[in-house]
Design an enzyme around this catalytic site. Structure first.
Site, short mmCIF file in Angstrom:
data_model
loop_
_atom_site.label_atom_id
_atom_site.label_comp_id
_atom_site.label_asym_id
_atom_site.label_seq_id
_atom_site.Cartn_x
_atom_site.Cartn_y
_atom_site.Cartn_z
CG HIS A 112 -1.90 1.02 1.35
ND1 HIS A 112 -1.62 2.29 1.79
CD2 HIS A 112 -3.22 1.00 1.06
CE1 HIS A 112 -2.74 3.01 1.77
NE2 HIS A 112 -3.73 2.25 1.33
CG ASP A 189 0.34 -2.63 6.09
OD1 ASP A 189 -0.62 -2.65 6.90
OD2 ASP A 189 0.25 -2.15 4.94
CD GLN A 192 -6.67 -4.55 3.76
OE1 GLN A 192 -7.66 -5.25 4.02
NE2 GLN A 192 -6.80 -3.29 3.39
CE LYS A 215 -7.36 -0.33 5.98
NZ LYS A 215 -8.07 0.36 4.92
CB CYS A 353 -3.89 2.97 -1.90
SG CYS A 353 -5.27 4.05 -1.59
#
Lengths: 398, 140
Positions: A112, A189, A192, A215, A353
């Site tokens: 991202h 990261d 997700q 999220k 993105c």
């Protein structure tokens, strides 16, 4: 299952853009309203009862987050404004002071924007070099491919646990083990992954992890930065000001508070952080393993249906998260999303993105369905039905 | 959207006019894109003696942007800069719900109702923003 807890689902919509943001259960909304209606004071005061309650609730969320990712200490959790804020703090507050000319930063081309752009700038400022892990034929990261780019100059590997377009789940445990054997830091990261599966930072031995509350059923404007205690203690605050200082005087001497407060200057997003506590409790009640299992079922169901449509090209068939990227042959992805919107189906179109992904796929734009545990087979049926007839899409996309 | 307008847009999307990359130095390249979506078009423009001799385009864009570019190109080739600006202004007026001359638009009339979808208005105007920039650059 659980759908009645989500006010947004009372509307006539099919929401399949959970990778962008998730819906919020009533308990999260109520918790924030309760703060604004009943104890709307600032944090870090404690001079009066309602302010004291704010501190308790705020710190209680920190404890819940600690427990949720199995961190060892509360001081290893810092609240930010979002995952983007968290990674910028990691890069600018820690790595900017560490990296030297010729040092190597390892990324992938499917990251991202937030896990690429801060590194571009720090590389420009320090003379460090950015390298990308070559991806395999499925656009996945393998340990062998990582090894092929690591050198004695490699200082940090920063990668998504699950990428937001390809949706591949990276073998981060092996990667971290290898990295630590070679004195390399690993930044993960988790934007997700943390909402969709159980993450144990202690077991995985993660150095830095960042993710967003919104999220994972929480409010917008809240991010989490996890760092191992010694590392957190070495992050230099980017923001100086209220709440984070112990004292300062006219000789320009400043004494800062301990972590994590030192890294949370200014009035934080109190309502958001407190509301987030309910999101974590909700996820724990459902169970992260159940969530992961349910999303796999939904993904398999969606893939199975999409495969029966000849004009659909699935771009990430081999991935195993709730993210499915595809295109309708000969139709631009945004036109398809406009068409689906006419039927109140929310999917994402574009480059998501992840603008370097086009170098990998050879395709810049796609449609992305990203599932969460509250989605259903019947919603997938509706989506698939709408995608079946290409002439209908062509006719109605304008 | 009525059937005829839809057909014009689809025809220009599926068989866009002058969609090809140009390497020649006789053409000036202008990129035009919408920051909030993924439309991204390169316009290649050849102007001689204040006359638009040719325009070609390439890139990735939605059906509205692609067909709007195709239709714009058909209408601008052969026009003087002054006449081109008149066509462009007239198209803008239509999209902005101002007074405009239907007779000047030719196939451009297909976007007559685009103002009703504000997010797609930007798609229809995308090539026009690019060509205006190119004309400005030429005149300076």
């Amino acid at each position: 299952m659980y759908r009645e807890d989500f006010p947004m689902l009372k509307q006539d919509i099919i929401y399949l853009d959970n990778g962008a943001t998730s819906l919020k259960p009533q308990c999260v909304i109520d918790k924030m309203v309760d703060y604004y209606e009943n104890y709307s004071a600032n944090a870090h005061r404690g001079d009066y009862d309602i302010s004291f309650k704010v501190d308790l609730e705020y710190e209680n969320t920190r404890e819940l987050v600690r427990d949720f990712i199995n961190a060892k200490r509360k001081e290893e959790i810092v609240f930010t404004s979002g995952a983007t804020d968290s990674i910028n703090l990691i890069v600018n507050g820690f790595f900017a002071n560490l990296l030297e000319r010729g040092d190597e930063i390892i990324l992938t081309k499917t990251e991202h924007a937030s896990n690429i752009m801060p590194w571009f700038r720090v590389a420009g400022n320090t003379g460090a070099i950015i390298k990308y892990i070559p991806l395999d034929e499925n656009s996945f990261v393998t340990l062998d491919n990582l090894k092929s780019v690591v050198t004695p100059n490699t200082k940090v590997i920063s990668i998504a646990h699950i990428t937001n377009v390809v949706g591949d789940v990276r073998p981060i445990k092996e990667i971290i083990k290898f990295a630590h054997e070679n004195n390399i830091f690993v930044v993960v990261d988790g934007a997700q992954s943390v909402p969709h599966m159980s993450i144990d930072v202690t077991d995985l031995d993660i150095d830095f992890l960042f993710f967003s509350a919104h999220k994972m059923l929480g409010p917008t404007g809240v991010g989490i930065l996890y760092a191992k205690y010694e590392l957190m203690n070495n992050i230099e605050p980017i923001n100086l000001g209220g709440g984070m200082n112990e004292s300062f005087d006219s000789t320009e001497k400043m004494i800062l508070k301990e972590i994590p407060t030192r890294l949370e200057a200014g009035t934080p997003n109190i309502a958001g952080v407190i509301g987030f506590s309910e999101a974590i409790k909700y996820l724990q009640k459902v169970g992260m393993d159940n969530i992961e299992k349910r999303e796999k079922e939904l993904r398999n169901y969606l893939i199975e249906k999409l495969l029966t449509i000849p004009h659909i090209d699935i771009l990430n068939l081999e991935s195993d998260s709730g993210i499915v990227a595809f295109n309708v042959e000969g139709i631009f992805s945004e036109d398809v999303s406009y068409y689906l919107n006419k039927y109140n189906v929310c999917v994402r179109a574009g480059n998501h993105c992840a603008k370097l992904t086009k170098d990998v796929f050879g395709i810049a734009n796609s449609l992305r369905v990203s599932l969460y545990f509250y989605n259903t087979e019947s919603e997938i049926d509706s989506l698939v039905e709408l995608l079946k007839n290409k002439d209908k899409i062509m006719k109605e996309m304008l | 959207m009525d059937e005829l307008k839809r057909e014009i847009i689809l025809e220009n999307f599926q068989n866009p006019y002058n969609k090809e990359e140009v390497k020649s130095e006789d053409y000036k390249l202008v990129n035009t894109r919408n920051p909030n979506c993924i439309d991204n078009i390169d316009l290649y423009i050849k102007i001689e003696d204040n006359i638009i001799k040719d325009i070609k385009f390439n890139g990735e864009a939605c059906a509205i942007s692609t067909s709007s570019t195709s239709i714009m190109i058909k209408n601008l080739i052969g026009k003087s800069i002054e006449d081109a600006k008149r066509y462009i202004q007239n198209f803008y007026n239509m999209c902005d719900e101002l007074e405009y001359d239907e007779d000047l638009l030719n196939e451009g009339i297909a976007f007559q109702d685009i103002y009703k979808q504000s997010n797609r208005k930007n798609c229809a105007l995308l090539p026009y923003r690019g060509i205006l920039k190119a004309l400005e650059d030429y005149e300076n």
